[in-house]
Design a protein around this motif. Sequence first.
Motif, PDB file in Angstrom:
ATOM      1  N   ASN A   1       0.838  -1.204   0.000  1.00 15.81           N
ATOM      2  CA  ASN A   1       0.000   0.000   0.000  1.00 15.81           C
ATOM      3  C   ASN A   1       0.865   1.243   0.000  1.00 15.81           C
ATOM      4  OD1 ASN A   1      -2.369  -1.549   0.124  1.00 15.81           O
ATOM      5  ND2 ASN A   1      -2.246  -1.693   2.361  1.00 15.81           N
ATOM      6  N   ALA A   2       0.380   2.295  -0.652  1.00  9.81           N
ATOM      7  CA  ALA A   2       1.099   3.559  -0.723  1.00  9.81           C
ATOM      8  C   ALA A   2       0.114   4.687  -0.901  1.00  9.81           C
ATOM      9  CB  ALA A   2       2.102   3.547  -1.871  1.00  9.81           C
ATOM     10  N   LEU A   3       0.556   5.875  -0.527  1.00 12.90           N
ATOM     11  CA  LEU A   3      -0.268   7.064  -0.686  1.00 12.90           C
ATOM     12  C   LEU A   3       0.210   7.816  -1.914  1.00 12.90           C
ATOM     13  CD1 LEU A   3      -2.459   8.974   0.564  1.00 12.90           C
ATOM     14  CD2 LEU A   3      -0.546  10.243   1.583  1.00 12.90           C
ATOM     15  N   VAL A   4      -0.736   8.036  -2.867  1.00 15.43           N
ATOM     16  CA  VAL A   4      -0.442   8.760  -4.102  1.00 15.43           C
ATOM     17  C   VAL A   4      -1.131  10.103  -4.030  1.00 15.43           C
ATOM     18  CG1 VAL A   4      -0.596   8.731  -6.606  1.00 15.43           C
ATOM     19  CG2 VAL A   4      -0.226   6.588  -5.370  1.00 15.43           C
ATOM     20  N   THR A   5      -0.403  11.180  -4.387  1.00 18.57           N
ATOM     21  CA  THR A   5      -0.959  12.527  -4.331  1.00 18.57           C
ATOM     22  C   THR A   5      -1.174  13.048  -5.738  1.00 18.57           C
ATOM     23  OG1 THR A   5       1.214  13.567  -4.300  1.00 18.57           O
ATOM     24  CG2 THR A   5       0.296  12.938  -2.173  1.00 18.57           C
ATOM     25  N   SER A   6      -1.983  14.085  -5.824  1.00 12.90           N
ATOM     26  CA  SER A   6      -2.271  14.697  -7.125  1.00 12.90           C
ATOM     27  C   SER A   6      -1.077  15.443  -7.694  1.00 12.90           C
ATOM     28  CB  SER A   6      -3.458  15.660  -6.982  1.00 12.90           C
ATOM     29  OG  SER A   6      -3.172  16.665  -6.012  1.00 12.90           O
ATOM     30  N   CYS A   7      -0.077  15.720  -6.841  1.00 17.99           N
ATOM     31  CA  CYS A   7       1.142  16.399  -7.307  1.00 17.99           C
ATOM     32  C   CYS A   7       2.198  15.405  -7.746  1.00 17.99           C
ATOM     33  CB  CYS A   7       1.674  17.335  -6.229  1.00 17.99           C
ATOM     34  SG  CYS A   7       1.966  16.542  -4.639  1.00 17.99           S
TER      35      CYS A   7
ATOM     36  N   HIS B   1       3.399  12.585  -6.312  1.00 27.53           N
ATOM     37  CA  HIS B   1       4.318  12.034  -5.326  1.00 27.53           C
ATOM     38  C   HIS B   1       3.689  10.809  -4.681  1.00 27.53           C
ATOM     39  CE1 HIS B   1       5.939  16.247  -5.445  1.00 27.53           C
ATOM     40  NE2 HIS B   1       7.051  15.523  -5.582  1.00 27.53           N
ATOM     41  N   ILE B   2       4.525   9.944  -4.178  1.00 30.21           N
ATOM     42  CA  ILE B   2       4.070   8.710  -3.568  1.00 30.21           C
ATOM     43  C   ILE B   2       4.851   8.481  -2.280  1.00 30.21           C
ATOM     44  CG2 ILE B   2       5.667   7.248  -4.868  1.00 30.21           C
ATOM     45  CD1 ILE B   2       3.436   5.134  -4.962  1.00 30.21           C
ATOM     46  N   PHE B   3       4.148   7.974  -1.265  1.00 28.46           N
ATOM     47  CA  PHE B   3       4.767   7.773   0.045  1.00 28.46           C
ATOM     48  C   PHE B   3       4.400   6.390   0.565  1.00 28.46           C
ATOM     49  CE2 PHE B   3       3.849  12.315  -0.426  1.00 28.46           C
ATOM     50  CZ  PHE B   3       5.093  12.876  -0.230  1.00 28.46           C
ATOM     51  N   CYS B   4       5.214   5.914   1.490  1.00 28.17           N
ATOM     52  CA  CYS B   4       4.884   4.665   2.162  1.00 28.17           C
ATOM     53  C   CYS B   4       3.661   4.890   3.060  1.00 28.17           C
ATOM     54  CB  CYS B   4       6.075   4.163   2.970  1.00 28.17           C
ATOM     55  SG  CYS B   4       6.596   5.275   4.298  1.00 28.17           S
ATOM     56  N   TYR B   5       3.112   3.799   3.536  1.00 31.89           N
ATOM     57  CA  TYR B   5       1.870   3.914   4.297  1.00 31.89           C
ATOM     58  C   TYR B   5       2.071   4.759   5.548  1.00 31.89           C
ATOM     59  CZ  TYR B   5      -2.345   2.590   6.821  1.00 31.89           C
ATOM     60  OH  TYR B   5      -3.536   2.636   7.522  1.00 31.89           O
ATOM     61  N   GLN B   6       3.204   4.604   6.245  1.00 36.35           N
ATOM     62  CA  GLN B   6       3.449   5.347   7.486  1.00 36.35           C
ATOM     63  C   GLN B   6       3.523   6.844   7.220  1.00 36.35           C
ATOM     64  OE1 GLN B   6       7.035   4.140   9.443  1.00 36.35           O
ATOM     65  NE2 GLN B   6       6.870   5.668  11.091  1.00 36.35           N
ATOM     66  N   HIS B   7       4.342   7.265   6.260  1.00 39.11           N
ATOM     67  CA  HIS B   7       4.477   8.695   5.980  1.00 39.11           C
ATOM     68  C   HIS B   7       3.265   9.228   5.215  1.00 39.11           C
ATOM     69  CE1 HIS B   7       8.788   7.593   6.681  1.00 39.11           C
ATOM     70  NE2 HIS B   7       8.708   8.724   7.398  1.00 39.11           N
ATOM     71  N   GLY B   8       2.525   8.310   4.544  1.00 38.79           N
ATOM     72  CA  GLY B   8       1.259   8.747   3.934  1.00 38.79           C
ATOM     73  C   GLY B   8       0.262   9.186   4.975  1.00 38.79           C
ATOM     74  N   GLN B   9       0.183   8.446   6.080  1.00 39.94           N
ATOM     75  CA  GLN B   9      -0.709   8.847   7.158  1.00 39.94           C
ATOM     76  C   GLN B   9      -0.284  10.179   7.765  1.00 39.94           C
ATOM     77  OE1 GLN B   9      -3.555   7.285   7.937  1.00 39.94           O
ATOM     78  NE2 GLN B   9      -3.095   5.895   6.222  1.00 39.94           N
ATOM     79  N   VAL B  10       1.014  10.407   7.855  1.00 43.22           N
ATOM     80  CA  VAL B  10       1.507  11.702   8.360  1.00 43.22           C
ATOM     81  C   VAL B  10       1.120  12.806   7.405  1.00 43.22           C
ATOM     82  CG1 VAL B  10       3.581  13.027   8.954  1.00 43.22           C
ATOM     83  CG2 VAL B  10       3.415  10.606   9.595  1.00 43.22           C
ATOM     84  N   SER B  11       1.253  12.541   6.106  1.00 41.38           N
ATOM     85  CA  SER B  11       0.879  13.542   5.117  1.00 41.38           C
ATOM     86  C   SER B  11      -0.611  13.856   5.177  1.00 41.38           C
ATOM     87  CB  SER B  11       1.264  13.056   3.719  1.00 41.38           C
ATOM     88  OG  SER B  11       0.950  14.023   2.748  1.00 41.38           O
TER      89      SER B  11
ATOM     90  N   CYS C   1       1.505  17.746   1.143  1.00 42.06           N
ATOM     91  CA  CYS C   1       2.467  16.780   0.618  1.00 42.06           C
ATOM     92  C   CYS C   1       3.798  16.967   1.340  1.00 42.06           C
ATOM     93  CB  CYS C   1       2.637  16.986  -0.892  1.00 42.06           C
ATOM     94  SG  CYS C   1       3.874  15.884  -1.639  1.00 42.06           S
ATOM     95  N   LEU C   2       4.388  15.861   1.803  1.00 44.39           N
ATOM     96  CA  LEU C   2       5.664  15.936   2.526  1.00 44.39           C
ATOM     97  C   LEU C   2       6.830  16.216   1.599  1.00 44.39           C
ATOM     98  CD1 LEU C   2       5.252  12.941   5.013  1.00 44.39           C
ATOM     99  CD2 LEU C   2       4.816  15.372   5.432  1.00 44.39           C
TER     100      LEU C   2
END
Length: 258
Positions: free
Chosen positions: A20-26, A28-38, A44-45
Amino acid sequence: MADGELRCNLQSCRKVLEENALVTSCSHIFCYQHGQVSISNENCLACGTKFRSKTDFSVTDLRPSDQIKSMLLSGLNPDQALEIANRSISFYTYQLFNENRLKDEMLKRTKEECDNLKAYCSSLKTKYHTEIDKLQRSTLCLKKDIEEKIGELEKQREQTCQYSRLSKKLQLELATCRREIAMLKARNNRDESTNSPRNPSFEFLFKPEKTSMRQDTEFYEGSSSEYYYEFNNYKMFLIIHYIIGYKPSKWPYPGYSD
């Protein structure tokens, strides 16, 4: 990126994304842990873009099942499916570009560090070569000084040996002189004990009619050369007895006393 793997775009993380990963409209992609922080920070971090709505980010399954793959674009016409595919390819291309850019930056920093290390090593090499040359010159000077000191010690040792031999020789001569002096004293004591008569010639030398040193000197200097020579022998006799430390009980010459 090997085999199409993606990494968390947070510089301090750079974790390989697998599920799982967090994808943003800008893009960028983050791991699940830093996606939750974002999500909690609502920005966007990586680039700091604010999330205006929930459509600005989404949690994506990077390993979808076949059923999800078949249902993902179902009901969409080919143009929409191609547009979605183009956007997905653009996202992936941007990730590749971003990864290459980061690697280039890392390579550039690494080269700069290598250049700095090379310059530092070169300066150290020059410094240590200078120190080595200095130490070598110092070592040569010390070796030369040591050789000179050894030569001086050898000369002093030879002189010491010579002085030792001379000292032994002088000690032997001194012992001989002491034995001779002892024999002379013993002979003088025997002569005094026996009261042997004096030699007329000796009486003539040491008992002149004059009563003072000055008068005797005038008498002998005014006399013939034979008498003057005998007077010099008398003076030599006094000097020798003074050196050996012998004093007769009675001086034979009336002009002298203790």
